[in-house]
Design an enzyme around this catalytic site. Structure first.
Site, PDB file in Angstrom:
ATOM      1  N   ASP A 225       0.845  -1.112   0.053  1.00 25.14           N
ATOM      2  CA  ASP A 225       0.106   0.031   0.068  1.00 25.14           C
ATOM      3  C   ASP A 225       1.112   1.174  -0.120  1.00 25.14           C
ATOM      4  O   ASP A 225       2.184   1.319   0.249  1.00 25.14           O
ATOM      5  CB  ASP A 225      -1.099  -0.016   1.207  1.00 25.14           C
ATOM      6  CG  ASP A 225      -1.642   1.400   1.363  1.00 25.14           C
ATOM      7  OD1 ASP A 225      -2.507   1.599   0.243  1.00 25.14           O
ATOM      8  OD2 ASP A 225      -1.996   1.951   2.587  1.00 25.14           O
ATOM      9  N   SER A 226       0.405   2.438  -0.185  1.00 20.04           N
ATOM     10  CA  SER A 226       1.083   3.551  -0.224  1.00 20.04           C
ATOM     11  C   SER A 226       1.373   3.970   1.258  1.00 20.04           C
ATOM     12  O   SER A 226       2.460   4.611   1.600  1.00 20.04           O
ATOM     13  CB  SER A 226       0.116   4.808  -0.586  1.00 20.04           C
ATOM     14  OG  SER A 226      -0.746   5.003   0.374  1.00 20.04           O
TER      15      SER A 226
ATOM     16  N   TYR B  99      -0.634   8.491  -2.349  1.00 22.60           N
ATOM     17  CA  TYR B  99      -0.703   8.377  -3.802  1.00 22.60           C
ATOM     18  C   TYR B  99      -1.833   9.104  -4.358  1.00 22.60           C
ATOM     19  O   TYR B  99      -2.025   9.197  -5.667  1.00 22.60           O
ATOM     20  CB  TYR B  99      -0.989   6.714  -4.271  1.00 22.60           C
ATOM     21  CG  TYR B  99       0.260   5.932  -4.052  1.00 22.60           C
ATOM     22  CD1 TYR B  99       1.556   6.124  -3.706  1.00 22.60           C
ATOM     23  CD2 TYR B  99       0.027   4.453  -4.114  1.00 22.60           C
ATOM     24  CE1 TYR B  99       2.575   5.335  -3.635  1.00 22.60           C
ATOM     25  CE2 TYR B  99       1.144   3.392  -3.917  1.00 22.60           C
ATOM     26  CZ  TYR B  99       2.098   3.993  -3.726  1.00 22.60           C
ATOM     27  OH  TYR B  99       3.373   3.086  -3.614  1.00 22.60           O
ATOM     28  N   GLY B 100      -2.949   9.085  -3.464  1.00 23.88           N
ATOM     29  CA  GLY B 100      -4.219   9.839  -3.916  1.00 23.88           C
ATOM     30  C   GLY B 100      -4.434  10.876  -5.039  1.00 23.88           C
ATOM     31  O   GLY B 100      -5.413  10.627  -6.078  1.00 23.88           O
TER      32      GLY B 100
ATOM     33  N   CYS C 191      -4.375  -1.166  -2.005  1.00 22.93           N
ATOM     34  CA  CYS C 191      -4.506  -0.046  -2.407  1.00 22.93           C
ATOM     35  C   CYS C 191      -5.383   0.141  -3.279  1.00 22.93           C
ATOM     36  O   CYS C 191      -5.078  -0.046  -4.425  1.00 22.93           O
ATOM     37  CB  CYS C 191      -3.234   0.818  -2.495  1.00 22.93           C
ATOM     38  SG  CYS C 191      -3.144   2.551  -2.901  1.00 22.93           S
ATOM     39  N   ASN C 192      -6.476   0.776  -3.307  1.00 20.06           N
ATOM     40  CA  ASN C 192      -7.332   1.251  -4.366  1.00 20.06           C
ATOM     41  C   ASN C 192      -6.897   2.104  -5.307  1.00 20.06           C
ATOM     42  O   ASN C 192      -7.012   1.764  -6.660  1.00 20.06           O
ATOM     43  CB  ASN C 192      -8.718   1.791  -3.814  1.00 20.06           C
ATOM     44  CG  ASN C 192      -9.647   1.147  -2.811  1.00 20.06           C
ATOM     45  OD1 ASN C 192     -10.551   0.311  -3.359  1.00 20.06           O
ATOM     46  ND2 ASN C 192      -9.146   0.820  -1.678  1.00 20.06           N
ATOM     47  N   THR C 193      -6.405   3.162  -4.949  1.00 22.86           N
ATOM     48  CA  THR C 193      -5.743   4.021  -5.782  1.00 22.86           C
ATOM     49  C   THR C 193      -4.432   3.328  -6.807  1.00 22.86           C
ATOM     50  O   THR C 193      -4.599   3.622  -8.012  1.00 22.86           O
ATOM     51  CB  THR C 193      -5.054   5.235  -5.017  1.00 22.86           C
ATOM     52  OG1 THR C 193      -5.900   5.834  -3.952  1.00 22.86           O
ATOM     53  CG2 THR C 193      -4.440   6.329  -5.986  1.00 22.86           C
TER      54      THR C 193
ATOM     55  N   GLU D 243      -1.918   7.836   8.497  1.00 21.85           N
ATOM     56  CA  GLU D 243      -0.448   8.135   8.534  1.00 21.85           C
ATOM     57  C   GLU D 243       0.291   8.379   9.961  1.00 21.85           C
ATOM     58  O   GLU D 243       1.214   8.108  10.126  1.00 21.85           O
ATOM     59  CB  GLU D 243       0.140   8.701   7.194  1.00 21.85           C
ATOM     60  CG  GLU D 243      -0.193   7.833   5.877  1.00 21.85           C
ATOM     61  CD  GLU D 243       0.536   6.526   6.045  1.00 21.85           C
ATOM     62  OE1 GLU D 243       1.639   6.548   6.329  1.00 21.85           O
ATOM     63  OE2 GLU D 243      -0.288   5.519   5.709  1.00 21.85           O
TER      64      GLU D 243
ATOM     65  N   CYS E 225     -10.936   3.022   0.163  1.00 25.76           N
ATOM     66  CA  CYS E 225      -9.486   3.221   0.253  1.00 25.76           C
ATOM     67  C   CYS E 225      -9.140   2.576   1.636  1.00 25.76           C
ATOM     68  O   CYS E 225     -10.043   2.602   2.462  1.00 25.76           O
ATOM     69  CB  CYS E 225      -9.359   4.959   0.538  1.00 25.76           C
ATOM     70  SG  CYS E 225      -7.645   5.315   1.197  1.00 25.76           S
ATOM     71  N   THR E 226      -7.989   1.790   1.543  1.00 25.33           N
ATOM     72  CA  THR E 226      -7.691   0.753   2.637  1.00 25.33           C
ATOM     73  C   THR E 226      -7.425   1.608   3.685  1.00 25.33           C
ATOM     74  O   THR E 226      -7.440   1.007   4.828  1.00 25.33           O
ATOM     75  CB  THR E 226      -6.690   0.083   2.360  1.00 25.33           C
ATOM     76  OG1 THR E 226      -5.526   0.760   1.470  1.00 25.33           O
ATOM     77  CG2 THR E 226      -7.211  -0.890   0.957  1.00 25.33           C
ATOM     78  N   HIS E 227      -7.132   2.927   3.731  1.00 27.98           N
ATOM     79  CA  HIS E 227      -6.811   3.566   5.111  1.00 27.98           C
ATOM     80  C   HIS E 227      -8.146   3.913   5.892  1.00 27.98           C
ATOM     81  O   HIS E 227      -8.064   4.040   6.974  1.00 27.98           O
ATOM     82  CB  HIS E 227      -6.153   4.941   4.767  1.00 27.98           C
ATOM     83  CG  HIS E 227      -4.730   5.094   4.544  1.00 27.98           C
ATOM     84  ND1 HIS E 227      -4.059   4.535   3.047  1.00 27.98           N
ATOM     85  CD2 HIS E 227      -3.728   5.345   5.090  1.00 27.98           C
ATOM     86  CE1 HIS E 227      -2.731   4.592   3.258  1.00 27.98           C
ATOM     87  NE2 HIS E 227      -2.460   5.128   4.380  1.00 27.98           N
TER      88      HIS E 227
END
Ligand code: DGL
Length: 247
Positions: free
Chosen positions: A8-9, A40-41, A71-73, A149, A181-183
């Site tokens: 992921d980012s 990354y978004g 990560c969806n992005t 983050e 979004c995985t966050h």
């Protein structure tokens, strides 16, 4: 024993790792947080694809036999290219519009995702499929990735930031909110507090874990290793370790 790379980012993909570990507890995993390049978004597809290539090369060097793009992005930007360029299976993420569209009572669903995911062709295609039957209201979770983050998952400031993005969805009568979004799952308790009991939050992570298990089975890749999880980061790993200890 074969291992699987999850990327992921940043720390968001740990929400997917959690489900993978639950379903396949013996599988050995390497989690890579690209924290030095997060978020990354709002980046271009080329930039994100390039990061994914570097991380895939790293995973291959570490002996991984499959990659979860948690990560969806990154999935929206790069998964087709990765599948073309590398000879190992990739499992990606997609906003769970279908279950939300099938489950809504109000006929309105909300989608929270990054700008990169919302302009991706895969998402636009899915939206086209369900957009005639239900109203889809989209919103970027502004500031959500930065909060996660920073390891900031609760408190007054977090509530203010989260409310800003989910209020328009609630005002539009959405009764399902898709986490694209995985966050975002790490902010789920705050979202539930704000939204109250009438809204269901939809997270695709369990379905992604299931898809990984199918892919591994199809390829005859065993999943009964030692269940070791190795955490790696291109940046500071303090929050990575902290959030990992919470899942
Ligand atoms: N976790 C990521 C996603 O699922 C990306 C967040 C970001 O780096 O902007 O889209």
């Amino acid at each position: 024993m074969a291992c699987v790379g999850i990327m992921d980012s940043g720390v968001g993909g740990l929400s997917v790792l959690k489900e993978v570990r639950r379903l396949l507890p013996g599988l050995d995993l390497i989690y890579y947080a690209d924290s030095a390049y997060c978020p990354y978004g709002d980046r271009s597809a080329e930039y994100v694809t390039d990061r994914c290539r570097k991380i895939t090369g790293h995973f291959i060097g570490r002996g991984c036999v499959a990659v979860v793009v948690a990560c969806n992005t990154a999935t929206a930007a790069a998964i087709e290219t990765l599948r073309r360029e590398y000879d190992l299976p990739f499992v990606g993420m997609e906003p769970a519009v279908k279950p939300a569209a099938l489950g809504t009572s109000t006929g309105v669903i909300g989608v929270l995702a990054t700008a990169g995911t919302l302009r991706g062709s895969k998402y636009l295609h899915t939206k086209g499929r369900f957009g005639d039957d239900v109203k889809i209201v989209e919103k970027v979770g502004r500031g959500f990735v930065e909060l996660v983050e920073g390891g900031e998952l609760s408190g007054e400031h977090v509530e203010t930031v989260v409310r800003e993005s989910i209020r328009p969805l609630l005002d539009a009568s959405a009764d399902r909110i898709v986490l694209g979004c995985t966050h975002y799952p790490f902010l789920r308790p705050v979202m539930e507090k704000i939204a109250g009991g009438s809204v269901e939050i939809v997270d695709p992570a369990p379905a992604v874990a299931l898809q990984l298990s199918r892919v591994l089975e199809d390829r005859g890749i065993g999943t009964s290793g030692t269940g070791t999880v190795t955490l790696e980061s291109s940046g500071d790993d303090t929050v990575l370790k902290k959030i990992y200890s919470m899942i």
